[in-house]
Scaffold this motif. Structure first.
Motif, PDB file in Angstrom:
ATOM      1  N   ALA A  89       8.120  41.092  -4.108  1.00 51.44           N
ATOM      2  CA  ALA A  89       7.020  41.638  -4.894  1.00 51.44           C
ATOM      3  C   ALA A  89       6.186  40.498  -5.486  1.00 51.44           C
ATOM      4  O   ALA A  89       6.728  39.552  -6.063  1.00 51.44           O
ATOM      5  N   VAL A  90       4.871  40.605  -5.325  1.00 46.06           N
ATOM      6  CA  VAL A  90       3.962  39.604  -5.880  1.00 46.06           C
ATOM      7  C   VAL A  90       2.969  40.286  -6.811  1.00 46.06           C
ATOM      8  O   VAL A  90       2.557  41.423  -6.578  1.00 46.06           O
ATOM      9  N   GLY A  91       2.606  39.587  -7.858  1.00 43.58           N
ATOM     10  CA  GLY A  91       1.572  40.054  -8.767  1.00 43.58           C
ATOM     11  C   GLY A  91       0.317  39.239  -8.556  1.00 43.58           C
ATOM     12  O   GLY A  91       0.371  38.006  -8.528  1.00 43.58           O
ATOM     13  N   VAL A  92      -0.792  39.901  -8.374  1.00 47.43           N
ATOM     14  CA  VAL A  92      -2.051  39.201  -8.094  1.00 47.43           C
ATOM     15  C   VAL A  92      -3.175  39.814  -8.927  1.00 47.43           C
ATOM     16  O   VAL A  92      -3.109  40.973  -9.344  1.00 47.43           O
ATOM     17  N   ARG A  93      -4.219  39.024  -9.125  1.00 48.45           N
ATOM     18  CA  ARG A  93      -5.373  39.494  -9.887  1.00 48.45           C
ATOM     19  C   ARG A  93      -6.463  40.074  -8.990  1.00 48.45           C
ATOM     20  O   ARG A  93      -7.223  40.931  -9.416  1.00 48.45           O
ATOM     21  N   LEU A 137       6.068  41.664   2.002  1.00 49.53           N
ATOM     22  CA  LEU A 137       5.553  41.552   0.641  1.00 49.53           C
ATOM     23  C   LEU A 137       5.347  42.945   0.072  1.00 49.53           C
ATOM     24  O   LEU A 137       4.903  43.860   0.772  1.00 49.53           O
ATOM     25  N   ALA A 138       5.678  43.087  -1.202  1.00 49.01           N
ATOM     26  CA  ALA A 138       5.387  44.293  -1.962  1.00 49.01           C
ATOM     27  C   ALA A 138       4.334  43.934  -3.001  1.00 49.01           C
ATOM     28  O   ALA A 138       4.190  42.763  -3.373  1.00 49.01           O
ATOM     29  N   LEU A 139       3.605  44.932  -3.471  1.00 50.00           N
ATOM     30  CA  LEU A 139       2.584  44.664  -4.484  1.00 50.00           C
ATOM     31  C   LEU A 139       3.067  45.141  -5.845  1.00 50.00           C
ATOM     32  O   LEU A 139       3.396  46.314  -6.033  1.00 50.00           O
ATOM     33  N   GLY A 140       3.123  44.203  -6.796  1.00 46.59           N
ATOM     34  CA  GLY A 140       3.459  44.547  -8.165  1.00 46.59           C
ATOM     35  C   GLY A 140       2.314  45.281  -8.832  1.00 46.59           C
ATOM     36  O   GLY A 140       1.157  45.159  -8.433  1.00 46.59           O
ATOM     37  N   GLY A 141       2.636  46.034  -9.875  1.00 50.64           N
ATOM     38  CA  GLY A 141       1.642  46.900 -10.490  1.00 50.64           C
ATOM     39  C   GLY A 141       0.924  46.335 -11.687  1.00 50.64           C
ATOM     40  O   GLY A 141       0.013  46.974 -12.227  1.00 50.64           O
ATOM     41  N   HIS A 142       1.302  45.136 -12.139  1.00 52.35           N
ATOM     42  CA  HIS A 142       0.693  44.606 -13.352  1.00 52.35           C
ATOM     43  C   HIS A 142      -0.790  44.307 -13.148  1.00 52.35           C
ATOM     44  O   HIS A 142      -1.213  43.802 -12.101  1.00 52.35           O
ATOM     45  N   TYR A 161       5.390  48.957   0.070  1.00 54.82           N
ATOM     46  CA  TYR A 161       6.252  49.046  -1.117  1.00 54.82           C
ATOM     47  C   TYR A 161       5.431  48.604  -2.315  1.00 54.82           C
ATOM     48  O   TYR A 161       4.872  47.500  -2.326  1.00 54.82           O
ATOM     49  N   PHE A 162       5.315  49.480  -3.309  1.00 52.17           N
ATOM     50  CA  PHE A 162       4.563  49.198  -4.528  1.00 52.17           C
ATOM     51  C   PHE A 162       5.493  49.370  -5.723  1.00 52.17           C
ATOM     52  O   PHE A 162       6.315  50.289  -5.758  1.00 52.17           O
ATOM     53  N   ASP A 163       5.344  48.499  -6.699  1.00 53.62           N
ATOM     54  CA  ASP A 163       6.131  48.599  -7.923  1.00 53.62           C
ATOM     55  C   ASP A 163       5.193  48.748  -9.107  1.00 53.62           C
ATOM     56  O   ASP A 163       4.206  48.011  -9.223  1.00 53.62           O
ATOM     57  N   VAL A 164       5.484  49.713  -9.976  1.00 58.97           N
ATOM     58  CA  VAL A 164       4.716  49.883 -11.207  1.00 58.97           C
ATOM     59  C   VAL A 164       5.683  50.033 -12.366  1.00 58.97           C
ATOM     60  O   VAL A 164       6.795  50.549 -12.201  1.00 58.97           O
ATOM     61  N   THR A 165       5.253  49.597 -13.544  1.00 57.80           N
ATOM     62  CA  THR A 165       6.167  49.526 -14.676  1.00 57.80           C
ATOM     63  C   THR A 165       5.791  50.496 -15.785  1.00 57.80           C
ATOM     64  O   THR A 165       6.480  51.475 -16.018  1.00 57.80           O
ATOM     65  N   ILE A 166       4.690  50.238 -16.478  1.00 55.62           N
ATOM     66  CA  ILE A 166       4.332  51.074 -17.624  1.00 55.62           C
ATOM     67  C   ILE A 166       3.447  52.233 -17.188  1.00 55.62           C
ATOM     68  O   ILE A 166       2.859  52.218 -16.104  1.00 55.62           O
TER      69      ILE A 166
END
Length: 350
Positions: free
Chosen positions: A300-304, A20-25, A72-77
């Motif tokens: 990649a998963v997005g979590v709160r 799993l990767a962590l999304g940045g949102h 693994y981390f993903d960030v967008t803005i």
């Protein structure tokens, strides 16, 4: 927290990454995405700033992901980039004893280290994308191959992140860039030359290809171009089409696959409710369905919250089973789910 995430190899790079990767949102109270949901026109611009990113809840989520072995981390803005960089410079988010098997990843990949990072931060990959140059924010993506533009943006992003280089540069290139009539005939050749220079200068480690709107044929072209190390794509029970052609092509080319949107932006849960299936159960089944494809290096998963990440991680540590398949079949049998799969497949193969 019950265990470490399994590791998989990221294609020809040989880098072991967490499943799993962590999304940045980050999220607003009403569930919308911060930035995209409340200030979209500005959010996608380089230099956008927000003071409400990277707060205590987000730091706790990043810390939990690291403790479970996420590499693994993903960030967008920009605010996501800045917030993650700031967090990775904080020793408080690292439980070094939980990073067993992660240290040494930098050496395995040949990627550069980073200055000012907390111990352990150099062992994670961070994926970013150039602002305003990808997808359809820059129609036809001419900025990516304009002399000096991508290099300047990579340097800006590295500074914003607080790293010496960009570990994974994600480029969302749409079909207009490669169109034989409206595009530049030597687009991929020009891009390859720029990327070669950025790699040689130590500014970029790996490069990911992406296309949000152009589908299968575009992915195949990008995979076969030789420009990329990673394929970043939407893949889940509601969007299964990449399994037919794109995943095998990526495997043959030696590219690592990073999947996203296993839950179809939440649509899977709506269909599960219609079918009388528990949302938590279908979430776990969907994660395991994606990871049952060996071409997928990480999802990649997005979590709160940190607890929400734990639920995803716990589900991802278990194997995909016949019970999972039966559960998903029940959800996918609903009229709404069937229609969603048909629509997604048609969009992927226009």
């Amino acid at each position: 927290m019950t265990g470490q995430l399994p590791r998989r190899t990221l294609g020809h790079t040989g880098i072991p990454v967490s499943s799993l990767a962590l999304g940045g949102h980050e999220y607003l109270v009403d569930g919308r995405l911060k930035g995209f949901g409340d200030d979209f026109d500005n959010a996608v611009l380089a230099g956008y700033r927000r003071s409400d990113f990277g707060g205590a809840a987000r730091r706790a989520t990043v810390a939990r992901a690291l403790a479970r072995g996420v590499s693994y981390f993903d960030v967008t803005i920009d605010p996501e980039v800045e917030a993650l960089g700031r967090t990775l410079r904080s020793p408080a988010v690292f439980d070094v004893t939980a990073m067993t098997g992660v240290s040494g990843l930098t050496g395995a990949s040949g990627l550069a280290g980073a200055s000012g990072l907390a111990a352990g931060a150099e062992s994670v990959l961070v994926q970013v994308r150039p602002q305003g140059l990808c997808y359809r924010y820059d129609y036809g993506n001419p900025g990516l191959v304009r002399p000096g533009v991508l290099g300047a943006e990579v340097r800006r992003l590295a500074d914003l992140l607080g790293r010496d280089q960009i570990d994974v540069l994600n480029l969302g290139i749409e079909r207009e860039a490669l169109d034989p009539v409206t595009g530049r005939p030597d687009y991929l050749k020009a891009l390859a030359e720029i990327l070669t220079e950025l790699r040689a200068d130590g500014l970029v480690g790996l490069v990911a290809c992406d296309t949000l709107f152009s589908g299968e044929s575009q992915y195949v072209t990008l995979i076969e171009s030789g420009c990329f190390d990673v394929v970043w794509l939407t893949f889940g029970p509601l969007t299964p089409a990449p399994a037919d052609v794109v995943l095998p092509r990526a495997r043959e080319a030696g590219l690592g696959v990073v999947a996203r949107e296993a839950f179809g932006k939440g649509a899977l849960f709506r269909f599960a409710a219609e079918a009388g299936v528990d949302a938590g159960e279908v979430a776990g089944a969907a994660l395991r369905w994606v990871l049952s494809y060996t071409e997928v290096a990480t999802l990649a998963v997005g979590v709160r919250t940190a607890d929400e990440f734990d639920r995803n991680a716990d589900a991802a540590t278990r194997p995909y089973t016949d019970a999972d398949r039966a559960l998903l079949d029940r959800v996918l049998a609903t009229d709404a789910a069937r229609a969603a799969v048909t629509e997604a497949t048609a969009a992927f193969r226009p």
